[in-house]
Design a protein around this motif. Structure first.
Motif, short mmCIF file in Angstrom:
data_model
loop_
_atom_site.label_atom_id
_atom_site.label_comp_id
_atom_site.label_asym_id
_atom_site.label_seq_id
_atom_site.Cartn_x
_atom_site.Cartn_y
_atom_site.Cartn_z
N THR A 35 8.50 39.58 8.36
CA THR A 35 9.76 39.70 7.63
C THR A 35 10.80 38.98 8.48
N ALA A 79 14.77 37.94 8.87
CA ALA A 79 16.12 38.33 8.44
C ALA A 79 17.11 37.25 8.83
N THR A 111 21.30 36.04 8.36
CA THR A 111 22.66 36.30 7.91
C THR A 111 23.34 34.96 7.73
N THR A 170 8.32 37.39 4.17
CA THR A 170 9.38 37.98 3.35
C THR A 170 10.71 37.57 3.98
N ASN A 186 14.60 38.22 4.14
CA ASN A 186 15.70 39.13 3.85
C ASN A 186 17.01 38.39 4.15
N THR A 189 21.22 38.39 4.18
CA THR A 189 22.52 39.05 4.17
C THR A 189 23.52 37.92 4.13
N ARG A 206 23.15 41.30 -0.37
CA ARG A 206 21.80 41.25 0.21
C ARG A 206 20.77 40.93 -0.87
N GLY A 207 19.72 40.25 -0.45
CA GLY A 207 18.62 39.94 -1.36
C GLY A 207 17.39 39.59 -0.55
N ASN A 208 16.25 39.54 -1.22
CA ASN A 208 15.03 39.16 -0.53
C ASN A 208 14.05 38.51 -1.49
#
Length: 155
Positions: free
Chosen positions: A31, A33, A35, A83, A85, A87, A116-118
């Motif tokens: 995953t 992440a 921003t 995945t 993620n 922000t 937020r989305g993924n």
């Protein structure tokens, strides 16, 4: 003597089996992440600070009816199967979108809000994300780079 020593080293090197990565190694998706921030680069209000922009934002100017925003960062790199993620912070008073058609992502970025989305990066390649609001096109865009999962197996 030097030649003899070199010959022994070469013989030993050739005689050793070189270990190669096996194709059995499988990548385990992660995953990731990120921003992102929407950033104004050139907006009509800048014309009061930079005289040269008066002509650009005036009727018939190259920026008439447009504003130049960007995503920061504007390049994201992941592996196939990861995945993602997101922000996305929009500190401005203008709304935006984060649109990534190849992965069916279309997030509305409300003014002065965090969204937020993924999604799963299930395709390999370079894909463009952008704001689909007409005044912000074609300037507000970036790229998602999805590397083959086999590239991530050894890392």
């Amino acid at each position: 003597m030097v030649f003899c020593l070199m010959s022994i080293i070469v013989f030993l090197f050739i005689g050793c089996e070189v270990q190669r990565p096996t194709s059995d190694v499988q990548y385990t998706p992660h995953t990731r992440a990120f921003t992102l921030i929407t950033i104004p680069l050139l907006v009509k209000e800048s014309a009061t600070t930079f005289d040269f922009l008066h002509k650009d934002f005036a009727k018939g100017g190259v920026l008439h009816g447009k504003e130049v925003y960007t995503f920061s960062p504007d390049h994201l790199t992941v592996y196939q199967g990861d995945t993602v993620n997101l922000t996305i912070v929009n500190p401005e008073d203008d709304g935006h979108t984060f649109t990534l058609k190849d992965f069916n992502v279309n997030l509305a970025l409300s003014p002065q809000a965090t969204t937020r989305g993924n999604f799963v990066a299930n395709k390999v390649g370079t894909f463009t994300f952008y704001c689909d609001m007409a005044p912000h096109m074609p300037f507000m865009s970036g790229q998602l780079i999805v590397l083959p999962d086999s590239s991530g197996a050894s890392s």
